[in-house]
Design an enzyme around this catalytic site. Structure first.
Site, PDB file in Angstrom:
ATOM      1  CB  SER A   1      -0.903   0.004   1.239  1.00 26.15           C
ATOM      2  OG  SER A   1      -1.605   1.233   1.348  1.00 26.15           O
TER       3      SER A   1
ATOM      4  CE1 TYR B   1      -4.390  -2.151   5.096  1.00 26.86           C
ATOM      5  CE2 TYR B   1      -3.255  -0.142   4.456  1.00 26.86           C
ATOM      6  CZ  TYR B   1      -3.948  -1.286   4.117  1.00 26.86           C
ATOM      7  OH  TYR B   1      -4.181  -1.562   2.788  1.00 26.86           O
TER       8      TYR B   1
END
Length: 265
Positions: free
Chosen positions: A139, A153
């Site tokens: 990401s 995350y």
């Protein structure tokens, strides 16, 4: 794609995973789809079987036994995995202490441990064949300053990037390409699942990409052998700003907008 092996896609029931499955089908690569939701897998498989053979294996990667069982099932079915896509993932919204440890442990099992274990289990056959592709979905969040909320995350995705880059250096000479795919904001179910859809939908349109484009760029990148692929000019610009701006300025810039895409309560 000269190799006749299957592409195994985790988290294939929706979003980027489903888009990657469709991209491989478009390129004529037979598929093994896995996710928790069997009915969603069956629906996707039915839509793709006119193009390529498709196998479905229901598995929950939050279960520590799942990677070994998934590998064993592909062996039992006689499926040779030439392309591994570690895509399964989600976010845990809110402050770190707003969720219990079992929630965080399950998250780390899916996002970190399963990625490493599946790679470890499927890589030997790829090296033995002298050909393989491993696409790990990371990401943009791993490449910009951290913010409050969704605390693990970005850290998990940073692991995926470094792991992929190191593995790429180890395996290239053995015919195996490894790529960390780093999308930014992508139209998918991800933000519905973590409850952030209404908030992130207010972000400007130029930040967003559709999942099909992300999938195409990712598969192209792993075929070329790029260790890292940041999708889209806007995302590359944000990653570069985070790298070259003074650290304090980059942190302030991201922190000032963090409530647009992170639940910090």
């Amino acid at each position: 794609m000269p190799d006749s092996g299957h592409a195994l896609v985790t988290g294939a029931s929706s979003g980027i995973g489903a888009a990657i499955a469709r991209e491989y089908a478009r390129r004529g690569v037979p598929l093994v789809l896995t996710a928790r939701r069997g009915e969603r897998l069956d629906a996707l498989a039915a839509s793709l079987r006119a193009q390529v053979p498709v196998e479905c294996i229901v598995a929950d990667l939050a279960d520590p036994a799942a990677p070994e069982l998934l590998h064993a099932e592909t062996v039992r079915r006689g499926l040779r995995i030439a392309h591994l896509v570690n895509n399964a993932g989600y976010g845990v919204p809110g402050r770190y202490l707003s969720s219990d440890w079992a929630t965080h442990a399950g998250f780390l099992q899916v996002m970190v441990v399963a990625v490493a274990e599946l790679t470890h289990r499927f890589l030997p056959a790829m090296e033995a064949a002298g050909h393989g592709r491993i696409l790990n979905v990371a990401s943009l969040a791993a490449l910009v300053p951290a913010t409050a909320g969704h605390t693990l995350y970005g850290a998990a995705k940073a692991f995926v990037i470094r792991f992929s880059e190191s593995l790429a250096a180890e395996t290239r000479a053995r015919g195996v390409h490894v790529t960390a795919l780093c999308p930014g904001m992508t139209w998918s179910e991800f933000h519905d699942v973590n409850g952030m859809r209404a908030r992130v939908s207010k972000l400007p349109g130029w930040l967003w990409q559709d999942a099909e484009r992300v999938a195409r760029l990712g598969v192209d990148a792993v075929e070329r052998g790029d260790p890292r692929c940041v999708t889209g000019g806007a995302n590359r610009m944000l990653a570069a700003l985070s790298k070259y701006l003074p650290e304090a300025a980059a942190q302030a810039l991201i922190a000032g907008r963090s409530k647009d895409f992170r639940d910090t309560d």
